[in-house]
Scaffold this motif. Sequence first.
Motif, PDB file in Angstrom:
ATOM      1  N   LEU A   7      13.848   4.059  10.357  1.00  0.00           N
ATOM      2  CA  LEU A   7      14.040   2.887   9.502  1.00  0.00           C
ATOM      3  C   LEU A   7      12.824   2.651   8.619  1.00  0.00           C
ATOM      4  CD1 LEU A   7      15.623   0.431  12.111  1.00  0.00           C
ATOM      5  CD2 LEU A   7      16.807   1.825  10.396  1.00  0.00           C
TER       6      LEU A   7
ATOM      7  N   GLU B 227      14.665  -1.581   5.286  1.00  0.00           N
ATOM      8  CA  GLU B 227      15.793  -1.623   6.220  1.00  0.00           C
ATOM      9  C   GLU B 227      15.510  -2.573   7.382  1.00  0.00           C
ATOM     10  OE1 GLU B 227      17.583   2.887   5.557  1.00  0.00           O
ATOM     11  OE2 GLU B 227      15.852   2.576   6.868  1.00  0.00           O
TER      12      GLU B 227
ATOM     13  N   LYS C 156      17.639  -5.933   8.239  1.00  0.00           N
ATOM     14  CA  LYS C 156      18.178  -6.071   9.586  1.00  0.00           C
ATOM     15  C   LYS C 156      17.807  -7.419  10.194  1.00  0.00           C
ATOM     16  CE  LYS C 156      18.136  -3.612  14.039  1.00  0.00           C
ATOM     17  NZ  LYS C 156      17.554  -2.460  14.779  1.00  0.00           N
TER      18      LYS C 156
END
Length: 361
Positions: A323, A327, A331
């Motif tokens: 990640l 990202e 999230k």
Amino acid sequence: MAFNKMFVMLPVMFAARKLDGEDPMVVNYLRIAYGVMQGLCVLVVLYTYLKATAAAAQYTNHIVYVPPAPTPFQDPNATKKKYTETNYGAHVLSAARSLLGSTLFGVCMTVGLHIYKGMVVGLAIQTVMGPLNLAENPLIKALLLGTGKIDPADKLFDEKSASELTPDDEVVDESGNPLVRNNISALSNSATGKKTAAAKKDSGKEGETASTMMTLEEVMLDTWDSGDSADISNLMSALTEQNCNTQSSDDKWTPLMVLAGLGAVKGTASAIRQAIQLGANPAMTDKEGWSALHWAAFHGSPEAARELVKDISLLDATDKEGLTPLEIAKKENNNVVVKVLEEAEAAAEKSEDADGLRKRK
């Protein structure tokens, strides 16, 4: 004024060289004199060792700061002294063991050279200098020439307590790692961050009240555990060019990561900028593969993210799960950080396109 042994040693050396090492009577007299004097010295050292062992057990929880042993070429005008934080009892025991070891080694060396090489000069010199050397030892001074006991109040090793240290005194632990003096009350024990310093070390030392000595790792973890109420000045005052990339022993956190995760604390962006100027590497990763920008993304620290994205390579860095910081921010629904990172990516792409256009022209 301290007694200078050279005023005794030099005449003894010259006199010893005049001795007739081939005369059996001279050699026997030297052996007797050496045996008597060194026997007494060994008894004194053994007595000192036993007394030191008892004192060490008495002061197992007493913390002191001991200066290094003087060296012949040290700067007498140096204003900053380096002190080692140590347990008084352990230091006394270490000094006693060193005294015992050096005394026995000296006896074995002198006797060995006499037996195998026939050297008599060493016997003559050590007969005179052995007792004088012992008289300079701080433990023997205290026990035989002083109060008759080993007590921290007597400052046998020129040590200081925590309250006696000055701003010019540099403090290190027994491994040579710099320690930082901080006011305990300034560091909160609350843990409001999304990560916790579960492995934080206990920084309290018995016998210290107003202040304590802490390693950079302890300062870093205490700063993190203070969360939004953290005083980052403690951490910043501890940072130097030499230690700014220090990683915690368990999770491999760096000071820059901690600062990046404390986005709600005033002055974090400036602190990150200062840390990077000192040499802090924003590309370093922790145990999870997170860089400082991952920390900023996870903890919702837009100001920290703005400082860190000046190194555009961090935008593409991935953690152990693959990640990127963007990202991670998406999230965690940290939309302000998402916007900062997306704008940074767009600016980077625009810059690349402009560079490509210039090259084609």
